[in-house]
Write a protein that holds these residues in place. Structure first.
Motif, PDB file in Angstrom:
ATOM      1  N   ARG A 131       0.830  -1.208   0.000  1.00  0.00           N
ATOM      2  CA  ARG A 131       0.000   0.000   0.000  1.00  0.00           C
ATOM      3  C   ARG A 131       0.867   1.262   0.000  1.00  0.00           C
ATOM      4  O   ARG A 131       0.595   2.212  -0.728  1.00  0.00           O
ATOM      5  CB  ARG A 131      -0.910  -0.026   1.233  1.00  0.00           C
ATOM      6  CG  ARG A 131      -1.908   1.109   1.281  1.00  0.00           C
ATOM      7  CD  ARG A 131      -2.922   0.941   0.186  1.00  0.00           C
ATOM      8  NE  ARG A 131      -4.049   1.834   0.327  1.00  0.00           N
ATOM      9  CZ  ARG A 131      -5.006   1.931  -0.562  1.00  0.00           C
ATOM     10  NH1 ARG A 131      -4.978   1.189  -1.658  1.00  0.00           N
ATOM     11  NH2 ARG A 131      -6.011   2.753  -0.390  1.00  0.00           N
ATOM     12  N   ARG A 132       1.917   1.260   0.817  1.00  0.00           N
ATOM     13  CA  ARG A 132       2.817   2.424   0.871  1.00  0.00           C
ATOM     14  C   ARG A 132       3.501   2.635  -0.476  1.00  0.00           C
ATOM     15  O   ARG A 132       3.682   3.768  -0.919  1.00  0.00           O
ATOM     16  CB  ARG A 132       3.856   2.228   1.971  1.00  0.00           C
ATOM     17  CG  ARG A 132       3.260   2.161   3.370  1.00  0.00           C
ATOM     18  CD  ARG A 132       4.341   2.158   4.448  1.00  0.00           C
ATOM     19  NE  ARG A 132       3.734   1.951   5.756  1.00  0.00           N
ATOM     20  CZ  ARG A 132       3.697   0.796   6.383  1.00  0.00           C
ATOM     21  NH1 ARG A 132       4.234  -0.267   5.815  1.00  0.00           N
ATOM     22  NH2 ARG A 132       3.136   0.676   7.567  1.00  0.00           N
ATOM     23  N   PHE A 133       3.888   1.527  -1.096  1.00  0.00           N
ATOM     24  CA  PHE A 133       4.515   1.600  -2.419  1.00  0.00           C
ATOM     25  C   PHE A 133       3.545   2.203  -3.436  1.00  0.00           C
ATOM     26  O   PHE A 133       3.930   3.035  -4.270  1.00  0.00           O
ATOM     27  CB  PHE A 133       4.936   0.195  -2.834  1.00  0.00           C
ATOM     28  CG  PHE A 133       5.600   0.112  -4.184  1.00  0.00           C
ATOM     29  CD1 PHE A 133       6.926   0.465  -4.353  1.00  0.00           C
ATOM     30  CD2 PHE A 133       4.888  -0.328  -5.293  1.00  0.00           C
ATOM     31  CE1 PHE A 133       7.542   0.385  -5.596  1.00  0.00           C
ATOM     32  CE2 PHE A 133       5.486  -0.420  -6.538  1.00  0.00           C
ATOM     33  CZ  PHE A 133       6.813  -0.057  -6.688  1.00  0.00           C
ATOM     34  N   MET A 134       2.284   1.787  -3.382  1.00  0.00           N
ATOM     35  CA  MET A 134       1.278   2.330  -4.297  1.00  0.00           C
ATOM     36  C   MET A 134       1.119   3.838  -4.113  1.00  0.00           C
ATOM     37  O   MET A 134       1.007   4.588  -5.094  1.00  0.00           O
ATOM     38  CB  MET A 134      -0.065   1.629  -4.072  1.00  0.00           C
ATOM     39  CG  MET A 134      -0.091   0.180  -4.496  1.00  0.00           C
ATOM     40  SD  MET A 134      -1.647  -0.654  -4.056  1.00  0.00           S
ATOM     41  CE  MET A 134      -2.815   0.198  -5.139  1.00  0.00           C
ATOM     42  N   LYS A 135       1.112   4.278  -2.882  1.00  0.00           N
ATOM     43  CA  LYS A 135       0.965   5.714  -2.614  1.00  0.00           C
ATOM     44  C   LYS A 135       2.160   6.492  -3.154  1.00  0.00           C
ATOM     45  O   LYS A 135       2.020   7.592  -3.692  1.00  0.00           O
ATOM     46  CB  LYS A 135       0.808   5.957  -1.117  1.00  0.00           C
ATOM     47  CG  LYS A 135      -0.549   5.539  -0.548  1.00  0.00           C
ATOM     48  CD  LYS A 135      -0.636   5.825   0.939  1.00  0.00           C
ATOM     49  CE  LYS A 135      -2.020   5.460   1.480  1.00  0.00           C
ATOM     50  NZ  LYS A 135      -3.077   6.337   0.943  1.00  0.00           N
ATOM     51  N   THR A 136       3.344   5.907  -3.007  1.00  0.00           N
ATOM     52  CA  THR A 136       4.551   6.564  -3.492  1.00  0.00           C
ATOM     53  C   THR A 136       4.459   6.840  -4.991  1.00  0.00           C
ATOM     54  O   THR A 136       4.838   7.912  -5.469  1.00  0.00           O
ATOM     55  CB  THR A 136       5.791   5.688  -3.214  1.00  0.00           C
ATOM     56  OG1 THR A 136       5.937   5.542  -1.801  1.00  0.00           O
ATOM     57  CG2 THR A 136       7.050   6.303  -3.804  1.00  0.00           C
ATOM     58  N   TYR A 137       3.923   5.875  -5.735  1.00  0.00           N
ATOM     59  CA  TYR A 137       3.835   6.004  -7.192  1.00  0.00           C
ATOM     60  C   TYR A 137       2.456   6.481  -7.650  1.00  0.00           C
ATOM     61  O   TYR A 137       2.142   6.403  -8.843  1.00  0.00           O
ATOM     62  CB  TYR A 137       4.196   4.669  -7.858  1.00  0.00           C
ATOM     63  CG  TYR A 137       5.677   4.395  -7.827  1.00  0.00           C
ATOM     64  CD1 TYR A 137       6.511   4.839  -8.844  1.00  0.00           C
ATOM     65  CD2 TYR A 137       6.251   3.718  -6.757  1.00  0.00           C
ATOM     66  CE1 TYR A 137       7.867   4.605  -8.809  1.00  0.00           C
ATOM     67  CE2 TYR A 137       7.613   3.473  -6.713  1.00  0.00           C
ATOM     68  CZ  TYR A 137       8.419   3.926  -7.743  1.00  0.00           C
ATOM     69  OH  TYR A 137       9.769   3.689  -7.704  1.00  0.00           O
ATOM     70  N   GLN A 138       1.670   6.949  -6.681  1.00  0.00           N
ATOM     71  CA  GLN A 138       0.337   7.484  -6.969  1.00  0.00           C
ATOM     72  C   GLN A 138      -0.512   6.487  -7.760  1.00  0.00           C
ATOM     73  O   GLN A 138      -1.205   6.835  -8.711  1.00  0.00           O
ATOM     74  CB  GLN A 138       0.462   8.817  -7.718  1.00  0.00           C
ATOM     75  CG  GLN A 138       1.198   9.875  -6.901  1.00  0.00           C
ATOM     76  CD  GLN A 138       1.309  11.206  -7.623  1.00  0.00           C
ATOM     77  OE1 GLN A 138       1.075  11.302  -8.822  1.00  0.00           O
ATOM     78  NE2 GLN A 138       1.661  12.240  -6.882  1.00  0.00           N
ATOM     79  N   LEU A 139      -0.436   5.227  -7.334  1.00  0.00           N
ATOM     80  CA  LEU A 139      -1.218   4.168  -7.967  1.00  0.00           C
ATOM     81  C   LEU A 139      -2.354   3.690  -7.061  1.00  0.00           C
ATOM     82  O   LEU A 139      -2.950   2.638  -7.309  1.00  0.00           O
ATOM     83  CB  LEU A 139      -0.298   2.983  -8.313  1.00  0.00           C
ATOM     84  CG  LEU A 139       0.707   3.234  -9.432  1.00  0.00           C
ATOM     85  CD1 LEU A 139       1.711   2.095  -9.538  1.00  0.00           C
ATOM     86  CD2 LEU A 139      -0.002   3.437 -10.771  1.00  0.00           C
TER      87      LEU A 139
END
Length: 493
Positions: free
Chosen positions: A327-335
């Motif tokens: 989830r944190r990774f998704m937020k980082t890449y605005q996904l």
């Protein structure tokens, strides 16, 4: 049919009552509750078939009481929450909920849940005719009450389809199947119990049954057999043992006959949460887009288990712990929106409800591969932006003496090592060098202005120790701050 609506919001209670009347859902009596106390009293007094329950209204200290009450009176539960967290999902599973709905509520989803719940209630009423098999010597009482003795010559079998929608087909197929000795068939909500008085060749017959079922219906089916034994004193004990054995399908899958086995009788309790080291591993694997390493980690973690197996619920928690890193990774890449957000929620649902671990892991890997592909495409266009955002963060916070590389990396949503690598690759200098350059250049500007002392300038540009500021300034400019200030003043004259 009765329903208790345990909801603090008056408007939502009224809306649900309206849905029930508008869509002709077969519920005749509606009772409302605003508190835990009112809910417990209503469930006990009215004995509703359905309970619509707002999970957020239940304090932690009241949760054990609520679960005991619901399990005692066995209503079908529709759980609702404004907090779409794993904790709420876990609570919904614990209550055996028909579904967990997120606020703001979708009327269509509420309507569908009410219809599913009422359908399940109707099916249960049809099946739980406790006297329907008296002539055969066994009844539902045999399963649920400690009154039917097992004299050591009885075999109990549970049949369970991985896909609940195949349940009617399974029941029809079973009733028509030519067993050598036709068993007493006791259909339950999502499985069928069979009781055999003669026990010869039942395993072989069951293997053949599964083969013929799959040839006709494709869908996976599992059979659990409790053979004659003297340890289980009642049919009820055999039934409970069979249900417990059925849970190992989470690890070994369907399409097989399951018999009692050493290692199957208990769970290995584990710490379900990722350790700090494992969290760092996941951050690194995701940020480096390393599909193979992620696949190897997942396979090693979930496909190489010895008995006793871990508690399935703890394992589901562990999978959601991984999903938190994703989830944190998704937020980082605005996904964390659009298609990928829907995909993420689908995987979350798979973790909570899929009956087989292998399928969960495979679905999760496909999701991660898609996510990494999309993030990599975005990364090509965003690497420059990442560096620039980091440099802007340094520009804004250089005067903070506690500023670290970790602060900058966190601000741009990258790992410390990854941002340090990008900065060195693009700028040719380290974070420490860049920060020192920025502070010394700002100090030069203040020395030009000539209004502050050397000590004040040191503090203003982020140095706690004026002596260290003086030494660094001299290393970088070949002159001390005081000397630099005098040169500036002389040039101005």
């Amino acid at each position: 049919m009765k329903i208790v609506i345990a909801e603090r919001d008056d408007h939502e209670r009224v809306a649900i009552e309206w849905l029930i009347s508008t869509y002709s859902i077969p519920i005749n009596h509606v009772f409302a509750a605003k508190t835990v106390k009112e809910t417990l009293a209503a469930v006990e007094k009215e004995l509703p078939e359905i309970l619509y329950l707002e999970l957020d209204m239940i304090p932690a200290e009241n949760w054990p009481l609520m679960t005991r009450h619901i399990k005692s009176f066995s209503p079908k539960v529709i759980a609702v929450t404004a907090e779409a967290t794993f904790e709420r999902a876990k609570q919904a599973i614990e209550l055996g909920s028909v579904d967990l709905l997120d606020k703001p509520l979708d009327p269509v989803k509420i309507k569908d849940c009410l219809r599913v719940a009422s359908s399940l209630v109707s099916r249960r009423e049809q099946l739980n005719d406790l006297d329907s098999h008296k002539d055969e010597g066994f009844s539902y009482r045999s399963l649920f009450l400690e009154q039917e003795l097992n004299i050591g010559k009885l075999t109990l079998m549970i049949l369970h389809a991985e896909n609940n929608k195949k349940y009617p087909d399974l029941l029809e197929f079973l009733k028509a199947y030519p067993f050598r000795e036709h068993p007493t068939i006791l259909p339950l909500t999502d499985m069928v119990v069979c009781l055999f008085k003669k026990t010869q060749n039942i395993r072989k017959e069951t293997v053949k049954f599964l083969r013929e079922w799959e040839a006709a219906h494709i869908e996976p089916l599992a059979a659990v057999i409790i053979p004659p034994n003297q340890e289980m004193k009642t049919v009820h004990e055999m039934y409970r043992g069979a249900r417990r054995l059925l849970e190992v399908t989470f690890f070994i899958g369907y399409r097989q006959v399951i018999l009692p086995k050493e290692g199957y009788e208990c769970w290995n309790e584990i710490d379900p949460f990722l350790t700090s080291a494992e969290q760092r591993d996941w951050v690194e694997m995701l940020n480096s887009f390393d599909k193979q390493k992620i696949k190897n980690w997942m396979h090693q973690e979930f496909f190489h288990m010895d008995t006793p197996f871990p508690n399935p619920e703890k394992l589901r928690t562990r999978l959601t712990s991984i999903l938190a890193q994703v989830r944190r990774f998704m937020k980082t890449y605005q996904l964390d929106n659009g298609e990928m957000e829907e995909y993420y929620m689908k995987i979350f649902s798979e973790i909570l409800y899929n009956r087989v671990l292998y399928r969960i892991v495979q679905e999760m890997l496909l999701f991660l591969y898609e996510l990494l592909d999309r993030a990599r495409i975005g990364d090509v266009f965003s690497k420059k932006d990442v560096i620039e955002r980091g440099l802007m963060y340094i520009e804004k916070h250089y005067a903070n003496p506690d500023l670290t590389l970790e602060d900058v990396a966190d601000a741009v949503g990258r790992s410390t090592a990854y941002y340090s690598h990008l900065l060195m690759k693009r700028q040719g200098i380290s974070f420490r060098q860049h920060l020192a350059n920025k502070r010394i250049n700002e100090a030069k500007q203040l020395l030009h202005a000539g209004q502050l002392s050397i000590k004040e300038i040191a503090y203003q540009v982020g140095f706690r120790n004026p002596s260290y500021f003086t030494r660094l300034f001299k290393e970088m400019t070949n002159m001390a701050p005081r000397e630099y200030k005098l040169n500036v003043q002389q040039e101005m004259e």
